[in-house]
Motif scaffolding. Structure first.
Motif, mmCIF file in Angstrom:
data_model
loop_
_atom_site.group_PDB
_atom_site.id
_atom_site.type_symbol
_atom_site.label_atom_id
_atom_site.label_comp_id
_atom_site.label_asym_id
_atom_site.label_seq_id
_atom_site.Cartn_x
_atom_site.Cartn_y
_atom_site.Cartn_z
ATOM 1 N N ASP A 1 43.539 31.404 29.425
ATOM 2 C CA ASP A 1 44.528 31.404 30.504
ATOM 3 C C ASP A 1 43.927 32.115 31.711
ATOM 4 O O ASP A 1 43.269 33.147 31.560
ATOM 5 N N VAL A 2 44.175 31.577 32.905
ATOM 6 C CA VAL A 2 43.751 32.241 34.135
ATOM 7 C C VAL A 2 44.993 32.890 34.740
ATOM 8 O O VAL A 2 46.000 32.225 34.989
ATOM 9 N N VAL A 3 44.936 34.217 34.931
ATOM 10 C CA VAL A 3 46.093 34.984 35.385
ATOM 11 C C VAL A 3 45.738 35.727 36.668
ATOM 12 O O VAL A 3 44.687 36.354 36.776
ATOM 13 N N ASN A 4 46.651 35.659 37.624
ATOM 14 C CA ASN A 4 46.507 36.339 38.912
ATOM 15 C C ASN A 4 46.903 37.811 38.744
ATOM 16 O O ASN A 4 48.049 38.106 38.394
ATOM 17 N N VAL A 5 45.974 38.740 39.005
ATOM 18 C CA VAL A 5 46.269 40.161 38.826
ATOM 19 C C VAL A 5 47.241 40.697 39.865
ATOM 20 O O VAL A 5 47.893 41.711 39.633
ATOM 21 N N SER A 6 47.376 40.032 41.012
ATOM 22 C CA SER A 6 48.252 40.556 42.058
ATOM 23 C C SER A 6 49.739 40.357 41.747
ATOM 24 O O SER A 6 50.575 41.108 42.234
ATOM 25 N N ASN A 7 50.074 39.350 40.916
ATOM 26 C CA ASN A 7 51.493 39.136 40.603
ATOM 27 C C ASN A 7 51.754 38.813 39.128
ATOM 28 O O ASN A 7 52.889 38.570 38.740
ATOM 29 N N ASP B 1 44.454 21.506 43.997
ATOM 30 C CA ASP B 1 43.675 22.320 43.069
ATOM 31 C C ASP B 1 43.556 23.752 43.594
ATOM 32 O O ASP B 1 43.525 23.984 44.799
ATOM 33 N N ILE B 2 43.472 24.680 42.681
ATOM 34 C CA ILE B 2 43.263 26.084 43.034
ATOM 35 C C ILE B 2 41.781 26.382 42.835
ATOM 36 O O ILE B 2 41.251 26.212 41.739
ATOM 37 N N ILE B 3 41.123 26.808 43.904
ATOM 38 C CA ILE B 3 39.707 27.143 43.862
ATOM 39 C C ILE B 3 39.591 28.667 43.910
ATOM 40 O O ILE B 3 40.037 29.301 44.859
ATOM 41 N N ILE B 4 39.008 29.237 42.878
ATOM 42 C CA ILE B 4 38.829 30.690 42.810
ATOM 43 C C ILE B 4 37.326 30.981 42.912
ATOM 44 O O ILE B 4 36.566 30.641 42.000
ATOM 45 N N PRO B 5 36.889 31.604 44.014
ATOM 46 C CA PRO B 5 35.469 31.972 44.111
ATOM 47 C C PRO B 5 35.083 32.933 42.986
ATOM 48 O O PRO B 5 35.893 33.759 42.553
ATOM 49 N N TRP B 6 33.861 32.821 42.511
ATOM 50 C CA TRP B 6 33.380 33.649 41.401
ATOM 51 C C TRP B 6 33.564 35.133 41.693
ATOM 52 O O TRP B 6 33.899 35.917 40.813
ATOM 53 N N LEU C 1 41.137 37.202 34.304
ATOM 54 C CA LEU C 1 41.918 37.818 35.371
ATOM 55 C C LEU C 1 41.234 37.558 36.704
ATOM 56 O O LEU C 1 40.029 37.778 36.837
ATOM 57 N N VAL C 2 42.019 37.066 37.670
ATOM 58 C CA VAL C 2 41.469 36.738 38.983
ATOM 59 C C VAL C 2 42.313 37.369 40.077
ATOM 60 O O VAL C 2 43.483 37.699 39.872
ATOM 61 N N ARG C 3 41.707 37.517 41.227
ATOM 62 C CA ARG C 3 42.409 37.995 42.411
ATOM 63 C C ARG C 3 42.627 36.768 43.298
ATOM 64 O O ARG C 3 41.674 36.192 43.817
ATOM 65 N N PHE C 4 43.895 36.341 43.446
ATOM 66 C CA PHE C 4 44.208 35.117 44.193
ATOM 67 C C PHE C 4 45.485 35.333 44.975
ATOM 68 O O PHE C 4 46.508 35.736 44.418
ATOM 69 N N GLU C 5 45.421 35.067 46.275
ATOM 70 C CA GLU C 5 46.621 35.163 47.103
ATOM 71 C C GLU C 5 47.141 33.762 47.348
ATOM 72 O O GLU C 5 46.469 32.930 47.950
ATOM 73 N N ASP C 6 48.332 33.511 46.840
ATOM 74 C CA ASP C 6 48.974 32.206 46.988
ATOM 75 C C ASP C 6 49.772 32.211 48.283
ATOM 76 O O ASP C 6 50.882 32.722 48.332
ATOM 77 N N HIS C 7 49.195 31.639 49.337
ATOM 78 C CA HIS C 7 49.844 31.656 50.654
ATOM 79 C C HIS C 7 51.162 30.888 50.655
ATOM 80 O O HIS C 7 52.111 31.289 51.316
ATOM 81 N N ALA C 8 51.261 29.814 49.896
ATOM 82 C CA ALA C 8 52.502 29.038 49.852
ATOM 83 C C ALA C 8 53.632 29.852 49.247
ATOM 84 O O ALA C 8 54.776 29.747 49.652
ATOM 85 N N GLU C 9 53.305 30.703 48.272
ATOM 86 C CA GLU C 9 54.318 31.525 47.613
ATOM 87 C C GLU C 9 54.857 32.602 48.551
ATOM 88 O O GLU C 9 55.971 33.062 48.417
ATOM 89 N N ILE D 1 35.576 28.644 40.180
ATOM 90 C CA ILE D 1 36.268 27.931 39.112
ATOM 91 C C ILE D 1 37.368 27.106 39.755
ATOM 92 O O ILE D 1 37.903 27.472 40.807
ATOM 93 N N VAL D 2 37.704 25.984 39.122
ATOM 94 C CA VAL D 2 38.714 25.079 39.662
ATOM 95 C C VAL D 2 39.830 24.935 38.625
ATOM 96 O O VAL D 2 39.576 24.608 37.468
ATOM 97 N N ILE D 3 41.056 25.193 39.088
ATOM 98 C CA ILE D 3 42.242 25.050 38.242
ATOM 99 C C ILE D 3 43.048 23.895 38.815
ATOM 100 O O ILE D 3 43.336 23.870 40.023
#
Length: 95
Positions: free
Chosen positions: A11-17, A56-61, A73-81, A39-41
């Motif tokens: 599972d890929v989980v956003n640590v910010s939320n 698609d969600i693109i998370i830089p390494w 665990l990734v650091r990703f800011e979802d601007h749409a959210e 990585i591409v989700i």
């Protein structure tokens, strides 16, 4: 070392939320260096690798915080959210 098939079941989980983003569907690899760039989700509505690649969600390494036994665990800011609707409420259409 880790195999791509082992990556795809985590599972890929956003640590910010704490939100689960999904599973890895693809990798972006720099052919010159041989390093994984991102990585591409798959985004919402995409099935079996088809349709709607623009979501698609693109998370830089560099934004991967930790790769654990069952989770990445990734650091990703979802601007749409974070956008406000015209009524002033947060967009909660995503789960």
């Amino acid at each position: 070392m880790i195999k791509i098939s082992e990556f795809q079941v985590k599972d890929v989980v956003n640590v910010s939320n704490g939100r689960k983003l999904g599973h890895i569907a693809d990798l972006e690899i720099n052919l010159g260096t041989g390093k994984i760039e991102a990585i591409v989700i798959p985004g919402a509505g995409r099935m079996m690798g088809f349709m709607r690649k623009e979501n698609d969600i693109i998370i830089p390494w560099r934004d991967i915080v930790k790769i654990g036994k069952d989770v990445i665990l990734v650091r990703f800011e979802d601007h749409a959210e974070n956008q406000l609707s015209p009524q002033g409420f947060h967009n909660s259409s995503k789960s």
